[in-house]
Design an enzyme around this catalytic site. Structure first.
Site, mmCIF file in Angstrom:
data_model
loop_
_atom_site.group_PDB
_atom_site.id
_atom_site.type_symbol
_atom_site.label_atom_id
_atom_site.label_comp_id
_atom_site.label_asym_id
_atom_site.label_seq_id
_atom_site.Cartn_x
_atom_site.Cartn_y
_atom_site.Cartn_z
ATOM 1 N N LEU A 101 0.869 -1.164 0.000
ATOM 2 C CA LEU A 101 0.000 0.000 0.000
ATOM 3 C C LEU A 101 0.911 1.220 0.000
ATOM 4 O O LEU A 101 1.948 1.234 0.665
ATOM 5 C CB LEU A 101 -0.905 0.015 1.246
ATOM 6 N N ASP A 102 0.527 2.254 -0.742
ATOM 7 C CA ASP A 102 1.336 3.461 -0.781
ATOM 8 C C ASP A 102 1.507 4.044 0.618
ATOM 9 O O ASP A 102 0.694 3.785 1.521
ATOM 10 C CB ASP A 102 0.686 4.506 -1.689
ATOM 11 N N ARG A 103 2.511 4.859 0.755
ATOM 12 C CA ARG A 103 2.813 5.453 2.059
ATOM 13 C C ARG A 103 1.612 6.198 2.645
ATOM 14 O O ARG A 103 1.346 6.125 3.852
ATOM 15 C CB ARG A 103 4.009 6.402 1.925
ATOM 16 N N HIS A 183 0.161 2.752 -8.122
ATOM 17 C CA HIS A 183 -0.762 3.882 -7.945
ATOM 18 C C HIS A 183 -2.033 3.715 -8.772
ATOM 19 O O HIS A 183 -2.600 4.699 -9.281
ATOM 20 C CB HIS A 183 -0.087 5.202 -8.351
#
Length: 232
Positions: A101-103, A183
């Site tokens: 998962l993105d930051r 993304h």
């Protein structure tokens, strides 16, 4: 391995809970009552029971983590805190996140040390769905829903058809993907002239994020949880 460490690793409870089981005389090793948490045992040979139920040793760990923002989905990093640092009890087992998962994305993240389990979830051929709660700059329209169902054209090729659903709140929606590109949710919303302002993964397969898990908290997956992951 220490007895308390073994019991905690096998998901019997936290170190504090395990200590109470031992103190109350609920643990036996080879049919002998044991109260010492420091007792050294051989998990592959000794028979350990809690309340009469044998605890089977396994090298593999399967965890559900509620990933908070500003933590990265990696095993190590020199600049940012990682999800593995949130799980100090199991770092000796070479854990890694299943996917990423993105930051700035929060929510459901699975943690394991089982490579095959990771492959079964992440392989496009397995079609394990991932569902996200999206907060967007603009409300979604019926046209947006139709475009997602047909497949959105991205810079690296057309994305597979995805489910976009409205929620009870104007700026919130739910997106279900069957692939995992870089993304991807943000890029798909950008392609329909909208922008993601907050993103949270809430489900993998039919396994939903445990509502009782605070950001940064985790728990062991049950057998029922594991079945739900692969039930689309």
């Amino acid at each position: 391995m220490r007895l308390d460490k073994f019991l905690a690793n096998m998901g019997i409870g936290t170190r504090t809970e395990v200590k109470q089981y031992l103190k109350k005389g609920q643990v036996t090793v080879n049919d002998q009552l044991q109260k010492s948490q420091k007792l050294q045992i051989n998990p592959e040979e000794d028979v350990i029971c809690v309340n009469g139920e044998q605890v089977t040793y396994t090298d593999y760990v399967y965890l559900m983590l509620n990933k908070p923002q500003d933590v990265i989905s990696a095993t190590e990093d020199t600049q940012h805190r990682t999800v593995i640092e949130l799980i100090p009890e199991y770092q000796h087992l070479s854990l890694f996140p299943v996917g990423r998962l993105d930051r700035d994305t929060e929510g459901l993240l699975l943690i394991t040390n089982d490579g095959q389990f990771n492959h079964d979830i992440m392989s496009p051929s397995k079609h394990v769905a991932k569902t996200y709660e999206v907060t967007s700059k603009h409300p979604i329209t019926d046209e947006d829903i139709q475009r997602f169902s047909e497949g959105i054209e991205l810079s690296d090729g057309e994305a597979q058809p995805a489910q976009l659903e409205k929620s009870d709140t104007d700026l919130k929606s739910f997106v279900t993907l069957y692939e995992g590109r870089y993304h991807q949710v943000k890029r798909m919303f950008h392609a329909i002239d909208n922008e993601v302002t907050a993103l949270k993964r809430v489900r993998i397969g039919q396994l939903e994020l445990d509502a009782d898990l605070e950001p940064g908290a985790y728990r062991h997956l049950t057998d029922q949880d594991l079945d739900l992951i692969f039930k689309n």
